[in-house]
Motif scaffolding. Sequence first.
Motif: not given
Length: 962
Positions: A509-515, A518-522, A553-557
């Motif tokens: 899930l985390i490895q396949s996140l769009k950029n 991923a930046l927001r999770l960071d 996490v996939r809905r990065s909003a």
Amino acid sequence: MQANDWQTSFSAFLHELPSELHEVCQQNWQRYYRATLEQHYILPKEIKFLQALWRLLAFSDYAASIFIKFVDYPERIYQTLLYPTMDNWQDFANDINDINTLMDALRYYRQYHMVRILWRDLLQLDSFIQHVQALTALADSVIQIAVIKLYQWLSEEWGRPQNEKGQEQPFIVIALGKLGGKELNFSSDIDLIFTYPHSGATVGKERAITNEQFFTKLGQQLIKVLSEVTKDGFVFRVDMRLRPHGQSGSLVMNYSALESYYQYQGRDWERYALIKSRVITGQKADAERFVALLQPFVYRRYLDYSAFAALREMKELVNSEIKRRNKEKDLKLGNGGIRQIEFLAQAIQLLRGGQEPQFREQNLLTVLSLIAKAKYISQEEYLQLHDAYIFLRQAEHRIQMMHDTQTHALPKEKIDRMRLAYMMGFSDEKSFKKTLKHHTSNVARQFNRISATPNTEIYIAALSSPAHYKLLWTELHDKESSIEILQKIGYVDAQSIWDQLRLFKDSHLIQSLKNQAALRLDSVMPALLVLLSKEKNASLLLNRMLQLLRSIVRRSAYLALLIEKPQVLKYLINICGKSEWILTQICLYPVLLDELLNPPSWKEMTSKSHMTQILNERLQRIAANDLEAQMEHLRQFKLGCFLSLAAHELLAKESIEVAKPLSDITEVILEQVYHLSLAFMIEHYQIQEPVESIMEQIPFGIVAYGNLGAQELNYASDLDLVFLFDTDDKNKVLQGKVVLTPAEFSLRLAQRIIHMLNVPTATGVLYDVDVRLRPGGSAGLLVSHVQAYQNYLYQHAWTWEYQALVKARCIIGPESLQEKFSTCRINVLSVERLNVTLARDIQQMRDKMYEHRNHLKQIDLKSMPGGIADIEFIVQYLVLRYAHDYPALLNTRSTTHLLQQLGKMNLLASNKAHQLIIIYNQFQIHLRRQILKVEMNGHTPTLNVERAIVEKMWQEIFPVAR
């Protein structure tokens, strides 16, 4: 007319103007007067007309230049000046037969009406809203006229464009910006996008071209007609840079290509631009289809906090442009200017518009009022923004009126600065600038607050080693070093923390996140690690927060929300740490995050009328025939309220009563479900009678049994409902698509209500409904006539049904039906009963319940010996035993209130009644905490002492062995 005829009046008029404006007024008047003489035109002598004309000439060189060319315009315009309507286009459209004569006619039309609109504004005949609406209507009309003519001429040359099904294709012009918002500037570009529904080719001529070629030619010609400068100027400057791919993109794209572009390549700034999109040519169906095409791109289904990141990016771009072009004092782009008001409103639109359709509005002033009404800004803030916007836009327009120039900057020439101050109602430039600064300061303050960069380092900066937290997340592969850092910063169980973080980060899930995600999770993870480092149960809390992150996490909003509001992360850790049930609900339905983070106050939540108003407002925003949206909003409202009440209960320092608010909210929802179902029945069966007539002729009611009837609802209660109807007219039928008797109508209405409550949607089931308490149980009719219901209770009911009736309450239905039910309940429960038989029946019922629960392995606090059901059975036994002699017992249904009554009447020893009340409340609190899955200091209380007390009382009241 001789000069001396007007000279005296003109001199008197000049004395009313500031001295700085005398010369320019005289010059413009003399130029115009000479033109009338040269063209042998006789001016009207009416003094009011001349004064109005002089006023216009004093302030607008542009108007003077038009009048010098068309000397009859002042008289023509003045005759209709009091009427805010445009002249018939045909007056300007004589002998149009080609593109050149069309260009001439449109320029005459535009010049005439621009001066007319200008004149009305200076004479204060229009409000600002009327003023910009008139400018918008002018632009709409010239575009529509030009498209009709050009389409006709091109069709005569190339044939008519059609799709594969032979349907003619229209040319769709989309207005954006100020034109889209119906708030056009006086001197403004018009931002347009050209499109058409379907690909295909022209038919009817020997040479065919594709629809794209046809509409590209039309678009090119339209731009030429509107924006090419001729001896008579231009109509409107056309800006096509907001189309897909900007200047390098195709001039015209069909709907399918537009949809594909916005789905896969659309950028955040385009979402802001498209908020104001408005279809101004084509049919209504074409417009509706275009809106439906854009909506998923512009307005996300969830709360889109990423809108604020886009706002900051746009803010930086604008700031760079301001510095590059030296626009610091620009009314539009400068600090506290028009653009900041627009950005502020649009950010809230993008954030909320997916969930709250009323914000999908193009006009800025309308949007501001909606934002204030929804309380996303205060009334004071709204008034400041509203007044600033009107002031800035009026100043902007009056600057442009002087010379018809596209500028937003304060004038450099002294004469124009004085003109502006006077047109804005000030006696001098200094007073104008003081008011201007007041408005821009208010705007800048609010804009800076909402666009401020969130301090995601807020927790990290307070610690001695801020770098450790970022390294922990970015360098997790170094196990030994990471565990050492975890221990140093306060984690007791560092190994467990590292294991969880590594498993989470390495997951697919985390490895396949769009950029972007991923930046927001960071950005989120270091703040999360900071907050957890000082918690005693950090490992458990991290486990729960990672569950939450996995779900959003996939809905990065949603990650953007945690970045925009760092304090939210702390709140979520707190509330999810207290209740696994709340965590589960958020993970299942992330849309509830906003409900949880922006709950009504406790006072509002405990006001049934207030919650009714909130739900009414929400449902009014939804189309009457959109069942799916209605059911989703009902579910979100219910879950949001229940989550908020749970949060209030868990975070309160003292015990608070939530059963009544939970019951009230449920009744509010059921009331809406009833009315929505009734409206559906009328529309579906095409019943011609009005709602009020049907409700009067076929009274329909819902009786709540169990926890809802007694207002003792908990977070997981199902609803025990019985449906009744009442009509004495045996011949009554409802005419529609089919003929329905009252019984048939009531049955289908009840089925509809159950469907709305029971059917699963994206947000789950609204309520589980149990209708087995109706007469005859599962084998009985779903809906009973109130008389048949009463007959059943008198003649066929079992003792357990009388027990259930103690809690029953008619919660929906006309007053007449509610009174009949209440009378029936009191009469049935007041019947004198043989005590031995009553006690035996209740004991046997209790034994059967035990056996049933044992068989299902559902032994819980409610059904175990000495539990909640024992207390309720004791109360119901005493009510049934004594109601004949003590009818006041039937005035209430709540178990605790009945215990108070029984104690006061000495039907149960007062000390025992008091003891049972305390124990019952303890049981209910404990049951709610079980439902919420609240951690109870590592163990689950057995409440054995309390249960033993209840058991002892049971044996005293029911001495017969079980």
